[in-house]
Design a protein around this motif. Structure first.
Motif, PDB file in Angstrom:
ATOM      1  N   PHE A 133       0.970  -9.278 -11.056  1.00 26.53           N
ATOM      2  CA  PHE A 133       1.804  -8.359 -10.311  1.00 26.53           C
ATOM      3  C   PHE A 133       2.449  -7.331 -11.230  1.00 26.53           C
ATOM      4  CE2 PHE A 133       2.164 -11.887  -7.080  1.00 26.53           C
ATOM      5  CZ  PHE A 133       1.330 -11.251  -6.197  1.00 26.53           C
ATOM      6  N   GLY A 134       2.620  -6.121 -10.679  1.00 34.28           N
ATOM      7  CA  GLY A 134       3.134  -5.025 -11.482  1.00 34.28           C
ATOM      8  C   GLY A 134       4.613  -4.787 -11.331  1.00 34.28           C
ATOM      9  N   GLY A 135       5.355  -5.633 -10.675  1.00 40.56           N
ATOM     10  CA  GLY A 135       6.782  -5.410 -10.525  1.00 40.56           C
ATOM     11  C   GLY A 135       7.426  -6.462  -9.655  1.00 40.56           C
ATOM     12  N   ILE A 136       8.763  -6.432  -9.633  1.00 43.30           N
ATOM     13  CA  ILE A 136       9.530  -7.426  -8.894  1.00 43.30           C
ATOM     14  C   ILE A 136       9.277  -7.311  -7.390  1.00 43.30           C
ATOM     15  CG2 ILE A 136      11.536  -5.914  -8.774  1.00 43.30           C
ATOM     16  CD1 ILE A 136      11.522  -9.782  -9.091  1.00 43.30           C
ATOM     17  N   THR A 137       9.043  -6.077  -6.903  1.00 42.97           N
ATOM     18  CA  THR A 137       8.803  -5.900  -5.470  1.00 42.97           C
ATOM     19  C   THR A 137       7.546  -6.632  -5.031  1.00 42.97           C
ATOM     20  OG1 THR A 137       9.896  -3.741  -5.490  1.00 42.97           O
ATOM     21  CG2 THR A 137       8.417  -4.203  -3.652  1.00 42.97           C
ATOM     22  N   SER A 138       6.471  -6.501  -5.804  1.00 40.29           N
ATOM     23  CA  SER A 138       5.224  -7.182  -5.460  1.00 40.29           C
ATOM     24  C   SER A 138       5.396  -8.692  -5.502  1.00 40.29           C
ATOM     25  CB  SER A 138       4.108  -6.760  -6.415  1.00 40.29           C
ATOM     26  OG  SER A 138       3.794  -5.401  -6.262  1.00 40.29           O
TER      27      SER A 138
ATOM     28  N   PHE B  19      12.771  -4.362   3.789  1.00 37.19           N
ATOM     29  CA  PHE B  19      13.619  -3.545   2.914  1.00 37.19           C
ATOM     30  C   PHE B  19      12.964  -3.326   1.550  1.00 37.19           C
ATOM     31  CE2 PHE B  19      17.171  -4.892   5.776  1.00 37.19           C
ATOM     32  CZ  PHE B  19      17.614  -3.617   6.107  1.00 37.19           C
ATOM     33  N   PHE B  20      12.265  -4.329   1.058  1.00 34.96           N
ATOM     34  CA  PHE B  20      11.550  -4.161  -0.213  1.00 34.96           C
ATOM     35  C   PHE B  20      10.408  -3.165  -0.061  1.00 34.96           C
ATOM     36  CE2 PHE B  20      13.737  -8.130  -1.062  1.00 34.96           C
ATOM     37  CZ  PHE B  20      14.022  -8.039  -2.412  1.00 34.96           C
ATOM     38  N   LEU B  21       9.729  -3.190   1.076  1.00 34.11           N
ATOM     39  CA  LEU B  21       8.662  -2.223   1.325  1.00 34.11           C
ATOM     40  C   LEU B  21       9.218  -0.806   1.404  1.00 34.11           C
ATOM     41  CD1 LEU B  21       6.607  -4.179   4.010  1.00 34.11           C
ATOM     42  CD2 LEU B  21       5.853  -3.623   1.687  1.00 34.11           C
TER      43      LEU B  21
ATOM     44  N   SER C 229       0.844  -1.196   0.000  1.00 32.91           N
ATOM     45  CA  SER C 229       0.000   0.000   0.000  1.00 32.91           C
ATOM     46  C   SER C 229       0.878   1.245   0.000  1.00 32.91           C
ATOM     47  CB  SER C 229      -0.907  -0.006   1.234  1.00 32.91           C
ATOM     48  OG  SER C 229      -0.110  -0.025   2.398  1.00 32.91           O
ATOM     49  N   PHE C 230       0.217   2.407  -0.089  1.00 36.92           N
ATOM     50  CA  PHE C 230       0.923   3.679  -0.072  1.00 36.92           C
ATOM     51  C   PHE C 230       0.345   4.580   1.012  1.00 36.92           C
ATOM     52  CE2 PHE C 230       1.655   2.250  -4.449  1.00 36.92           C
ATOM     53  CZ  PHE C 230       3.024   2.459  -4.567  1.00 36.92           C
TER      54      PHE C 230
ATOM     55  N   VAL D 222       8.219 -10.440  -5.029  1.00 37.41           N
ATOM     56  CA  VAL D 222       9.029 -10.871  -3.891  1.00 37.41           C
ATOM     57  C   VAL D 222       8.217 -10.829  -2.604  1.00 37.41           C
ATOM     58  CG1 VAL D 222      11.020 -10.272  -2.455  1.00 37.41           C
ATOM     59  CG2 VAL D 222      11.213 -10.226  -4.947  1.00 37.41           C
ATOM     60  N   LEU D 223       7.432  -9.759  -2.414  1.00 37.57           N
ATOM     61  CA  LEU D 223       6.636  -9.630  -1.199  1.00 37.57           C
ATOM     62  C   LEU D 223       5.587 -10.727  -1.105  1.00 37.57           C
ATOM     63  CD1 LEU D 223       6.115  -5.763  -1.041  1.00 37.57           C
ATOM     64  CD2 LEU D 223       7.476  -7.148   0.518  1.00 37.57           C
ATOM     65  N   TYR D 224       4.882 -10.961  -2.192  1.00 35.13           N
ATOM     66  CA  TYR D 224       3.807 -11.953  -2.145  1.00 35.13           C
ATOM     67  C   TYR D 224       4.355 -13.358  -1.931  1.00 35.13           C
ATOM     68  CZ  TYR D 224      -0.445 -14.462  -3.301  1.00 35.13           C
ATOM     69  OH  TYR D 224      -1.542 -15.291  -3.240  1.00 35.13           O
ATOM     70  N   ILE D 225       5.374 -13.722  -2.708  1.00 35.40           N
ATOM     71  CA  ILE D 225       5.956 -15.057  -2.554  1.00 35.40           C
ATOM     72  C   ILE D 225       6.626 -15.193  -1.192  1.00 35.40           C
ATOM     73  CG2 ILE D 225       7.723 -16.633  -3.427  1.00 35.40           C
ATOM     74  CD1 ILE D 225       7.111 -15.677  -6.223  1.00 35.40           C
ATOM     75  N   GLY D 226       7.310 -14.129  -0.755  1.00 28.76           N
ATOM     76  CA  GLY D 226       7.998 -14.177   0.532  1.00 28.76           C
ATOM     77  C   GLY D 226       7.046 -14.378   1.690  1.00 28.76           C
ATOM     78  N   TYR D 227       5.976 -13.591   1.729  1.00 30.07           N
ATOM     79  CA  TYR D 227       5.012 -13.729   2.816  1.00 30.07           C
ATOM     80  C   TYR D 227       4.234 -15.042   2.716  1.00 30.07           C
ATOM     81  CZ  TYR D 227       5.729  -9.046   4.690  1.00 30.07           C
ATOM     82  OH  TYR D 227       6.263  -7.938   5.286  1.00 30.07           O
TER      83      TYR D 227
END
Length: 624
Positions: A578-583, A417-419, A57-58, A585-590
């Protein structure tokens, strides 16, 4: 942004209990006519779980959004759980006065450069939503569920609108029709019982608003990424509406069950599965065990007949010290700690003690209970370690409160860190990280040490049979009894018990939806635990009958097979782009972290239930 991170009193009444009860300490606010009613703003969240492109989120006042700010920005105090799960609540420039209607009130004008216009358009197309709060209630949209033919309030409302003729064109919302529902308790005593917002996009060169009958047909704001800058004028209306809804039941309209028939069908279906599985175990397993025990006890040492197969043959090795006993005991202890934390938290929520009005209360209670149950986890870990002859009890005492929590904390910090790099409001502040470590050190570690010392001083459970000095050779095992195959087969049943609730849990975690169906979740969690114990015992019996005495790690892995299906469900059975590498990584990571925690919980349940079973059957046979 993450809003994580799982009935015996009657399922139907359970959801009603959550509606009417509030956490002790959450008291209603009574207003008088003319009082100022604050409107608070929270982060912007992505759409529903199955439609999302962003996994974060923002902040509402993120610099690229250019939203109107008050003269002095004040961050609201929040609970630890609310901070961990991404809430960032601030004051706003909206001015609401009780019972005073406003029409086309000026907010501010903002200039959107080309770069910011592209960013805002992308969020609108990805269906991000505002999240406002008035008196603890979320500003909502009025929605209708065609399946149940019922009206309800959906928390949050859209940041913008997609053009009906051209899907590539987005329109920013710049006018808000705010409707606040109030309930009069007495003379000049009022309470807020509902908040809805009807958003509009109005193209204009000043703060002037079109008439009510022309607002829908007015040109809409379009931010272009080709212009130098674009001025947008923000305004709002306020309407106060009397309501018969009492303050104690004001959340009823927000808490809506989507397709309850599916929930009931799933619950009844897997309740029958557990009952049938229990009957099968009782008929086959217990019947076979009685015959085995009777036959083994009838055979004397002087008899020429000796059994060449069966689980009795491995009695001298079944309690042999397993490999990596220290790690095994730590996993089992941490799993019981997590299991008790989840069970008690769901019990509190089931009884209505965790109100949605107290933001972050659920996750805060979970965090505190996890720290307190460290004593139980360390006691179980130390007892298992001592039972199998572990000698380095100091290392067991040290690793139990550090290993699994350390893995969780390490993943948590890495994903944070990604967030931070994405500028997400879900990034945990440094002060909060220090607070988490402090609670860990001050509460969890001493409780764990106490549990370990108690296990050390207490006499360990006795082994019903002696262990031979020389290990018995394990015969070649059939392929269908391999650990991986058994884990995949056994994991289907406990996952089935929790599968439907997993969708709603993920929607709550990733889409800021209010989860309150704790009656269903509590019963499904109990079903999952019971099913895990039953199938693990059954698989262990077949393993011992094939003369494989290495059941300790196998019971953990077989019971943890449920976590594989949880991860597969999260990754492959969800519709997301997903719209980018950050999303990504976050989704798979969590998702990996959630699956890992599920593995630890189910693995510990499977191990302890199997340990009780093995001690029981070998204690019932006569071994000379």
């Amino acid at each position: 942004m993450l809003n994580l991170p799982l009935t015996l009193l009657g399922l139907l009444s359970a959801t009603q209990l959550v509606d009417g009860f509030y956490l002790p300490g959450v008291t209603p606010t009574t207003y008088k006519e003319g009082d100022s009613v604050p409107l608070l703003v929270n982060h912007l969240t992505p759409p529903a779980y199955h439609e999302m492109k962003y996994a974060y989120s923002f902040d509402y006042y993120f610099e690229h959004l250019h939203f109107c700010q008050p003269p002095e920005l004040v961050k609201q105090s929040e609970s630890l759980g609310a901070i961990i799960f991404g809430d960032r609540i601030y004051n706003s420039p909206f001015e609401l006065t009780l019972l005073k209607d406003e029409s086309c009130k000026q907010l501010c004008s903002s200039s959107y450069p080309a770069a910011e216009s592209s960013f805002v358009n992308a969020l609108i197309k990805d269906q991000f939503s505002y999240n406002w709060l008035i008196d603890g209630l979320p500003a909502a949209r009025r929605l209708h569920d065609q399946r149940t033919n019922s009206d309800f309030y959906g928390a949050g409302f859209e940041l913008g609108q997609i053009d009906e003729t051209d899907p590539e064109v987005a329109h920013l919302i710049n006018h808000f029709d705010i409707q606040v529902e109030y309930h009069q308790r007495g003379e000049n005593e009022y309470r807020i019982v509902g908040v809805t917002v009807v958003p509009y996009s109005i193209e204009r060169q000043s703060f002037e608003c079109p008439s009510a009958e022309n607002v829908d047909s007015s040109p809409k704001v379009t931010l272009s990424n080709k212009e130098e800058a674009r001025d947008v004028y923000f305004t709002y209306d306020v309407r106060w509406v009397a309501s018969e809804t009492a303050w104690a039941t004001r959340w009823d309209k927000y808490l809506h069950v989507y397709d309850p028939k599916v929930q009931w069908f799933s619950l009844i279906n897997f309740s029958l599965v557990v009952i049938c599985l229990s009957l099968v175990l009782s008929h086959i397993l217990l019947g076979a065990l009685r015959k085995d025990i009777a036959r083994y006890n009838e055979v004397n040492l002087d008899d020429d007949y000796q059994d060449q197969t069966g689980w009795k043959l491995v009695h001298g090795d079944v309690f042999r010290k397993p490999r990596y006993l220290l790690i095994l005991s730590v996993i089992v202890g941490s799993g019981i700690q997590l299991f008790l934390m989840t069970l008690v938290t769901l019990g509190f929520a089931l009884m209505g003690l965790l109100s949605p009005s107290n933001r972050g209360s659920l996750s805060t209670v979970m965090f505190i209970l996890y720290a307190l149950f460290g004593s139980v986890g360390s006691f179980v870990s130390g007892t298992v370690y001592k039972f199998f002859g572990g000698e380095d009890w100091r290392l067991n005492m040290l690793l139990t409160p550090l290993l699994i929590p350390g893995i969780i904390f390490g993943c948590f910090i890495g994903l944070n860190f990604f967030l931070i790099s994405a500028g997400s409001s879900g990034a945990i502040p440094f002060g909060t990280v220090i607070a988490i470590v402090a609670i860990w050190v001050v509460i969890s570690v001493p409780c764990s040490v106490f549990g370990s010392i108690l296990a050390l001083k207490r006499e360990a459970p006795s082994q019903p049979v002696k262990t031979n000095q020389i290990p018995r050779q394990i015969p070649t095992q059939p392929r269908y009894l391999s650990t991986i195959v058994m884990a995949l087969v056994a994991g289907v049943f406990p996952f089935g018990a929790i599968a439907v609730e997993m969708y709603f849990i993920y929607s709550s975690i990733w889409s800021n939806k209010i989860f309150y169906m704790f009656g269903f979740l509590f019963f499904c969690f109990v079903l999952m635990a019971a099913t895990t114990a039953l199938v693990t015992i059954l698989m262990t019996y077949y393993t011992l009958c094939s003369e494989n005495y290495q059941w300790q790690w196998r019971s953990i892995i077989v019971a943890g097979g449920c976590s594989v299906y949880m991860f597969v469900h999260a990754i492959f059975l969800s519709k997301f782009e997903f719209g980018g590498i950050t999303s990504i990584v976050l989704y798979i990571g969590y998702s990996l972290l959630i699956s890992f925690l599920a593995f630890v919980i189910t693995g510990s349940i499977g191990f302890l239930s199997t340990l009780i079973f093995v001690r029981k059957i070998y204690g019932a046979v006569r071994v000379d």
